[in-house]
Design a protein around this motif. Sequence first.
Motif, PDB file in Angstrom:
ATOM      1  N   ILE A  63      34.172  52.480  38.809  1.00  0.00           N
ATOM      2  CA  ILE A  63      32.799  52.086  38.472  1.00  0.00           C
ATOM      3  C   ILE A  63      32.588  50.578  38.381  1.00  0.00           C
ATOM      4  O   ILE A  63      31.460  50.110  38.463  1.00  0.00           O
ATOM      5  CB  ILE A  63      32.330  52.719  37.136  1.00  0.00           C
ATOM      6  CG1 ILE A  63      33.341  52.407  36.016  1.00  0.00           C
ATOM      7  CG2 ILE A  63      32.118  54.212  37.285  1.00  0.00           C
ATOM      8  CD1 ILE A  63      32.849  52.783  34.633  1.00  0.00           C
ATOM      9  N   ALA A  78      38.397  45.429  22.489  1.00  0.00           N
ATOM     10  CA  ALA A  78      37.199  45.671  23.295  1.00  0.00           C
ATOM     11  C   ALA A  78      37.471  46.857  24.186  1.00  0.00           C
ATOM     12  O   ALA A  78      38.344  46.817  25.041  1.00  0.00           O
ATOM     13  CB  ALA A  78      36.890  44.438  24.145  1.00  0.00           C
ATOM     14  N   ALA A 100      45.041  46.336  26.016  1.00  0.00           N
ATOM     15  CA  ALA A 100      45.870  46.033  27.182  1.00  0.00           C
ATOM     16  C   ALA A 100      45.447  44.738  27.863  1.00  0.00           C
ATOM     17  O   ALA A 100      46.269  43.830  28.045  1.00  0.00           O
ATOM     18  CB  ALA A 100      45.835  47.197  28.162  1.00  0.00           C
TER      19      ALA A 100
HETATM   20  P1  ADP Z   1      41.268  50.370  26.919  1.00  0.00           P
HETATM   21  O1  ADP Z   1      41.687  50.894  28.241  1.00  0.00           O
HETATM   22  O2  ADP Z   1      42.161  50.826  25.816  1.00  0.00           O
HETATM   23  O3  ADP Z   1      39.822  50.610  26.624  1.00  0.00           O
HETATM   24  P2  ADP Z   1      41.808  47.816  28.081  1.00  0.00           P
HETATM   25  O4  ADP Z   1      42.104  46.494  27.471  1.00  0.00           O
HETATM   26  O5  ADP Z   1      42.794  48.398  28.984  1.00  0.00           O
HETATM   27  O6  ADP Z   1      41.472  48.801  26.899  1.00  0.00           O
HETATM   28  O7  ADP Z   1      40.436  47.688  28.839  1.00  0.00           O
HETATM   29  C1  ADP Z   1      39.281  47.239  28.144  1.00  0.00           C
HETATM   30  C2  ADP Z   1      38.021  47.757  28.784  1.00  0.00           C
HETATM   31  O8  ADP Z   1      37.816  47.125  30.047  1.00  0.00           O
HETATM   32  C3  ADP Z   1      38.028  49.230  29.094  1.00  0.00           C
HETATM   33  O9  ADP Z   1      37.632  49.997  27.980  1.00  0.00           O
HETATM   34  C4  ADP Z   1      37.049  49.333  30.237  1.00  0.00           C
HETATM   35  O10 ADP Z   1      35.737  49.425  29.758  1.00  0.00           O
HETATM   36  C5  ADP Z   1      37.193  47.998  30.941  1.00  0.00           C
HETATM   37  N1  ADP Z   1      38.044  48.096  32.124  1.00  0.00           N
HETATM   38  C6  ADP Z   1      39.341  47.756  32.202  1.00  0.00           C
HETATM   39  N2  ADP Z   1      39.831  47.965  33.453  1.00  0.00           N
HETATM   40  C7  ADP Z   1      38.819  48.460  34.179  1.00  0.00           C
HETATM   41  C8  ADP Z   1      38.678  48.891  35.548  1.00  0.00           C
HETATM   42  N3  ADP Z   1      39.706  48.857  36.389  1.00  0.00           N
HETATM   43  N4  ADP Z   1      37.449  49.321  35.949  1.00  0.00           N
HETATM   44  C9  ADP Z   1      36.422  49.360  35.080  1.00  0.00           C
HETATM   45  N5  ADP Z   1      36.494  48.990  33.809  1.00  0.00           N
HETATM   46  C10 ADP Z   1      37.664  48.533  33.332  1.00  0.00           C
END
Ligand code: ADP
Length: 618
Positions: A63, A78, A100
């Motif tokens: 998305i 976040a 992460a």
């Molecule tokens: P988590 O996966 O625990 O929510 P992350 O730090 O991995 O935390 O990611 C933070 C946020 O960034 C996610 O909740 C998501 O909304 C957004 N996000 C991260 N990677 C992607 C991706 N590849 N595509 C879309 N949204 C992403």
Amino acid sequence: MADIIKLLPDHVANQIAAGEVVQRPASVVKELLENAIDAGASTIMLIVRDGGKALIQVVDDGIGMSPTDARLSFERHATSKIQKAEDLFDLNTKGFRGEALASIAAIAHVEMQTKLQAEELGTVLKIEGSKIISQEVGATVTGTSMAVKNLFFNIPARRNFLKSNQVELRHITDEFHRVALAHPNIAFHFHNNGSEMFNLPKSNYRQRIVNIFGAKTNQKLVPVAEETQVVKISGFINKPEFAKKSRGEQFFFVNNRFIKSPYLHHAVVSAFEGVIKPDTYPGYFLYLDVNPASIDINIHPTKTEVKFDDEHTLYAILRSTVKHSLGQFNIVPALDFEQDQNLETPYAYKNKEAELPSVAVDSSFNPFQEKVATKGAASYQKGSKVSNQSWEGLYTGLESEIGKEVAFRSMQFESDTITGSVFDEEKESLNTSSTTFQLRRKYIVTTIKSGMIVIDQSRAHQRVLYEKFLKNITVKEAVSQQLLFPLSLSFSINDRAILEEIKESLNTIGFIFGAMGDETVEIKGVPVLVSESEVGMVLDQLISDYQMEVSGNSFSQTDIVAKTLAKTLSVKTGEILESTSQTALVNDLFACKEPLVSPFNKPVYITITENDIDRKFI
Ligand code: ADP
Ligand code: MG
């Protein structure tokens, strides 16, 4: 006294948190792949350089993010995945901690490109050590690309702690396997240092396993299926005869998330009890679906451990489900692994019609023996053919692999044609009139001047074969048998790498390799003692033994190879040896340099003197 407590600056806090989330490049791979899956991607590309130390990039067609979200995603805590604590109990996403990206950005150079489907333009964001370097509008495709470069650039101690590129790549590959196995409905590509390692099309579970571990895996898989109120279990177990000495292909997925569970592992292993040799492990790919509210995946920062509400019930269900599958697919009747090997042993002993030993012995104490005795050798051979046939029905789910598979299968199930044996010729000249008999299909008893000796048939044969192979290796004149039609065997990428490592030693004992492709290895010649139909099995065993031994302390590669071959090809306990074979084995044993001990340092025979016997009669 002045106040001394201070709040840690964010970038320091992030670096500390990163220590929990990112242990090595493979952890980054896991987090990025999981984010791509959570974003609803249908195709995911993983690109790695130098074991992930130089670059880890994950590109998805999910998305994407708005410019604001793109910026926010790197903040600690976040996340778009939970809003309130209760959401934790209904998790359908991989991530939820929002840690992460913040952690990764704290210890690497990150470049993100992301675009929402509805937008014309996307966002290009650069962060180094938690510092935003630039955020721009850019023409990008829908979805997200995350490039993580120079991992641990600001923590030299961690960077130095990393293992070789090869080892880190292996960890990455493991992680990739786990994610890819859990999501066969997503296509995955994996490039390492510019070359493609995996190209996994969208498929079903079975095909995904086969695409990852090689075409030969298909014939090993037995489906497992059970649905109860507590859990739905699906997936596959490996047929018992493919149990390995090394742990490897053992996967649990709970709600499509790879988990480690020694407890559930035990449930599976215990279902295999009595069906596989001690000290070997069954392979399995088991998918458990449970109500998300009944598990807690929150207990481990890297989330590979899960706490189940009702572990005991799950254990019992899992165990009986696996047992059921073993039974249903006709595995249990053919459960005697000794028998299975029997059928595949190329040794000259095998080729003769099996006869009952001439001396009647009470074999009632051994359930295994009884089974053979009642059915007779001829009938168990037939029985095994029948079960091969019923196996064929299981290949149907695998259209695209059928071509490859057929070739391999016909090779596997070919009748055990013997292609000449050193032993056969020797046998003719032997004095068959000397007294030997077989005791409990395990020992050969023969007389000597001072009394009698009792020989463990399997260990004796191991010793004979071991010395033969060692001699081949040192004299470098192995008797190789050229194959009219070279065999093409498939191996997983890891296994192939190991094969490459031990190729030299294998050459010296008579294996002749042709082209080594990505997944397939061409075999043009095999040692005389190895029949064509067991080449695959022998090489598999070699690979897994080698893997174990390099970490152990076996002193040389050639020694490992000779030992493995001796172990794999030797006559086993439970096999009937006719009297000429018994004599041949005895003579060969005593022509050995060290007849007293097996290659694994176990006694081969014991002597009972006339004196010993006399004393019993006092
Ligand atoms: P988590 O996966 O625990 O929510 P992350 O730090 O991995 O935390 O990611 C933070 C946020 O960034 C996610 O909740 C998501 O909304 C957004 N996000 C991260 N990677 C992607 C991706 N590849 N595509 C879309 N949204 C992403
Ligand atoms: Mg995440």
